[in-house]
Design an enzyme around this catalytic site. Structure first.
Site, PDB file in Angstrom:
ATOM      1  N   SER A  18       0.793  -1.228   0.000  1.00 56.67           N
ATOM      2  CA  SER A  18       0.000   0.000   0.000  1.00 56.67           C
ATOM      3  C   SER A  18       0.827   1.280   0.000  1.00 56.67           C
ATOM      4  O   SER A  18       0.316   2.327  -0.362  1.00 56.67           O
ATOM      5  CB  SER A  18      -0.970  -0.010   1.180  1.00 56.67           C
ATOM      6  OG  SER A  18      -0.290  -0.271   2.380  1.00 56.67           O
ATOM      7  N   LYS A  22     -12.036  -0.335  -0.836  1.00 60.66           N
ATOM      8  CA  LYS A  22     -11.157   0.374  -1.777  1.00 60.66           C
ATOM      9  C   LYS A  22     -11.809   0.393  -3.164  1.00 60.66           C
ATOM     10  O   LYS A  22     -12.774   1.113  -3.387  1.00 60.66           O
ATOM     11  CB  LYS A  22      -9.769  -0.244  -1.720  1.00 60.66           C
ATOM     12  CG  LYS A  22      -9.260  -0.210  -0.274  1.00 60.66           C
ATOM     13  CD  LYS A  22      -7.837  -0.482  -0.110  1.00 60.66           C
ATOM     14  CE  LYS A  22      -7.458  -0.708   1.340  1.00 60.66           C
ATOM     15  NZ  LYS A  22      -7.618   0.444   2.233  1.00 60.66           N
ATOM     16  N   HIS A  54      -5.523  -3.923  -2.097  1.00 57.00           N
ATOM     17  CA  HIS A  54      -5.309  -2.958  -3.194  1.00 57.00           C
ATOM     18  C   HIS A  54      -5.219  -3.626  -4.568  1.00 57.00           C
ATOM     19  O   HIS A  54      -4.914  -2.960  -5.553  1.00 57.00           O
ATOM     20  CB  HIS A  54      -4.043  -2.138  -2.936  1.00 57.00           C
ATOM     21  CG  HIS A  54      -4.174  -1.206  -1.782  1.00 57.00           C
ATOM     22  ND1 HIS A  54      -4.704   0.050  -1.884  1.00 57.00           N
ATOM     23  CD2 HIS A  54      -3.865  -1.373  -0.461  1.00 57.00           C
ATOM     24  CE1 HIS A  54      -4.709   0.640  -0.699  1.00 57.00           C
ATOM     25  NE2 HIS A  54      -4.200  -0.209   0.184  1.00 57.00           N
TER      26      HIS A  54
HETATM   27  N1  PMP Z   1      -4.936  -4.571   4.119  1.00 57.66           N
HETATM   28  C1  PMP Z   1      -4.339  -3.586   3.422  1.00 57.66           C
HETATM   29  C2  PMP Z   1      -3.152  -3.912   2.588  1.00 57.66           C
HETATM   30  C3  PMP Z   1      -4.851  -2.282   3.467  1.00 57.66           C
HETATM   31  O1  PMP Z   1      -4.266  -1.296   2.789  1.00 57.66           O
HETATM   32  C4  PMP Z   1      -6.004  -2.035   4.259  1.00 57.66           C
HETATM   33  C5  PMP Z   1      -6.627  -0.652   4.348  1.00 57.66           C
HETATM   34  N2  PMP Z   1      -5.772   0.356   4.759  1.00 57.66           N
HETATM   35  C6  PMP Z   1      -6.576  -3.092   4.959  1.00 57.66           C
HETATM   36  C7  PMP Z   1      -6.026  -4.345   4.861  1.00 57.66           C
HETATM   37  C8  PMP Z   1      -7.786  -2.883   5.826  1.00 57.66           C
HETATM   38  O2  PMP Z   1      -8.919  -2.819   5.038  1.00 57.66           O
HETATM   39  P1  PMP Z   1     -10.257  -2.140   5.576  1.00 57.66           P
HETATM   40  O3  PMP Z   1     -10.206  -0.703   5.182  1.00 57.66           O
HETATM   41  O4  PMP Z   1     -11.343  -2.871   4.902  1.00 57.66           O
HETATM   42  O5  PMP Z   1     -10.270  -2.327   7.043  1.00 57.66           O
END
Ligand code: PMP
Length: 395
Positions: free
Chosen positions: A183, A242, A211
């Site tokens: 990310s 996302k 992502h």
């Molecule tokens: N895994 C990754 C790689 C993320 O970037 C995120 C969100 N920041 C999450 C999990 C968590 O997802 P959520 O927004 O659905 O809690």
């Protein structure tokens, strides 16, 4: 001052003095390519809404219809009286889309990781993580009694080293867990290499494709589809927050895995289920993607155009291979300045600084969306070039 305010106030002060506190920006509009942020009309360049689905008419209609028919809330946790037909339909649609036997919804991606990971390994087992895995994986791992191994980012030699060492210790189960798309840098995990090593050493695999869903693979089916690894990755975790434009986490895999998870994961068992509007909109998002390949195609056209132009201007976009496009500038203060200058010019992209990334790798992280027009991208590029030159990031 109360005892609580004393210790919390001291910590907040410390964070503020170190310029490490979060300044919360407030949207006064829907999350759109042209949003109102802190009262100012800006071009949105840092949302996870990669496909613009959060405002898609089909998703909105599905949410409204679901409220009319099923109400505002579900009334319970999934395991008691909170599983509506909507939840089951959404899971079936998702499993079908991902090409897995089954899927299970969680409230968020964070809850999927932090609830599922503690259940897949325990005492005498080993979990091996990429060093740059997301915090929700790290927290999930912290909740297990399993031992932890870390390998250098995307480095298959190093993963082999950890697996070799593991051989000597006679672990029960071994898991390899990785982000699909990282990310902060927007680079893609080498899944074929990970799967190959997992097979060689008898390990199981878990990918967090937060992502990658809606971005990679046919019509956005994710990283497993991108690499043609169907049936070879044990757990595909993802999120609706996302590219799918809503909110909600999930895991996809075998029907046995689903049944195990719904009996074991505490973040599934002990929390109220998604309200009808959310789960109906999630299902509609999958259907929109499944029916219309042009949205993901547009995302990639925009990504290539934007990244290509930034590189030509002389910006360092790191190892990015996806719509997550960091503009790496070095010092934290420079990244903060660039973000502020861009905001004043009408472009919203936030700085990512230490400790989220290394001290000398501060950046602003831009995220391209399919909803942006070429005119929008050109506007963002022109402003980024102007600010980049003023800050002497580029010549
Ligand atoms: N895994 C990754 C790689 C993320 O970037 C995120 C969100 N920041 C999450 C999990 C968590 O997802 P959520 O927004 O659905 O809690």
């Amino acid at each position: 001052m109360s005892k609580m305010d004393e210790f919390m106030g001291a910590e907040v002060k410390r964070l503020k003095e170190a310029d490490l506190d979060w300044k919360i920006h407030v949207l006064g509009s829907a999350s759109l390519p042209h949003s109102v942020v802190d009262g100012k009309q800006v071009l949105m360049l840092c949302s996870n809404n990669y496909l613009g689905l959060s405002n898609h008419p089909k998703l909105k209609k599905a949410a409204i219809d679901a409220v009319e028919k099923y109400g505002a809330g579900s009334g319970s946790v999934r395991a008691i009286a909170g599983t509506m037909k909507l939840h089951i339909d959404c899971e079936k649609t998702l499993a079908n889309f991902k090409g897995t036997e089954a899927a299970l919804l969680f409230q968020t991606g964070f809850m999927a990781n932090s609830g599922m990971i503690p259940q897949i390994a325990g005492e005498g087992d080993l979990i091996i993580s990429d060093e740059l895995n997301h915090g929700s994986i790290i927290d999930g791992v912290r909740l297990t009694k399993a031992e932890r191994g870390i390998y250098k980012h995307k480095n298959m030699e190093d993963l082999r080293r950890v697996l070799e060492e593991a051989k000597k210790k006679n672990y029960g189960k071994i898991w390899i867990i990785t982000d699909g798309v990282f990310s902060m840098d927007g680079d893609i995990a080498p899944m074929p290499g990970i799967v190959k090593l997992a097979q060689e050493y008898g390990a199981m695999t878990y990918v967090d494709d937060a992502h990658g869903d809606g971005v990679l693979g046919r019509n956005g089916r994710g990283i497993v589809d991108h690499f043609g690894l169907h049936g070879k990755v044990d757990i595909e975790m993802g999120t609706f927050s996302k590219a799918f434009g809503v909110v909600g986490g999930f895991i996809c895999g075998s029907a046995t895995m689903r049944e195990y998870a719904l009996n074991k994961a505490r973040t599934f068992l002990l929390t109220g289920s998604h309200p009808p509007a959310v789960v109906a909109a999630c299902k509609a998002a999958i259907e929109v993607l499944d029916e219309d390949p042009s949205i993901v195609k547009k995302l990639w056209e925009n990504t290539k155009y934007f990244k290509g132009k930034l590189k030509t201007m002389g910006f360092n976009t790191g190892e990015s291979e996806t719509p997550i496009t960091p503009i790496i500038v070095g010092e934290s203060s420079k990244a903060q300045k660039l973000s502020l200058m861009l905001f004043n010019e009408g472009v919203f992209a936030l700085p990512i600084i230490f400790p989220m990334v290394a001290k000398d790798k501060a950046r602003i992280r831009t995220q391209v969306s399919a909803a942006l027009t070429k005119g929008d991208l050109d506007f963002a590029l022109e402003k980024t070039e102007k600010c980049g030159k003023e800050l002497k990031i580029i010549n």
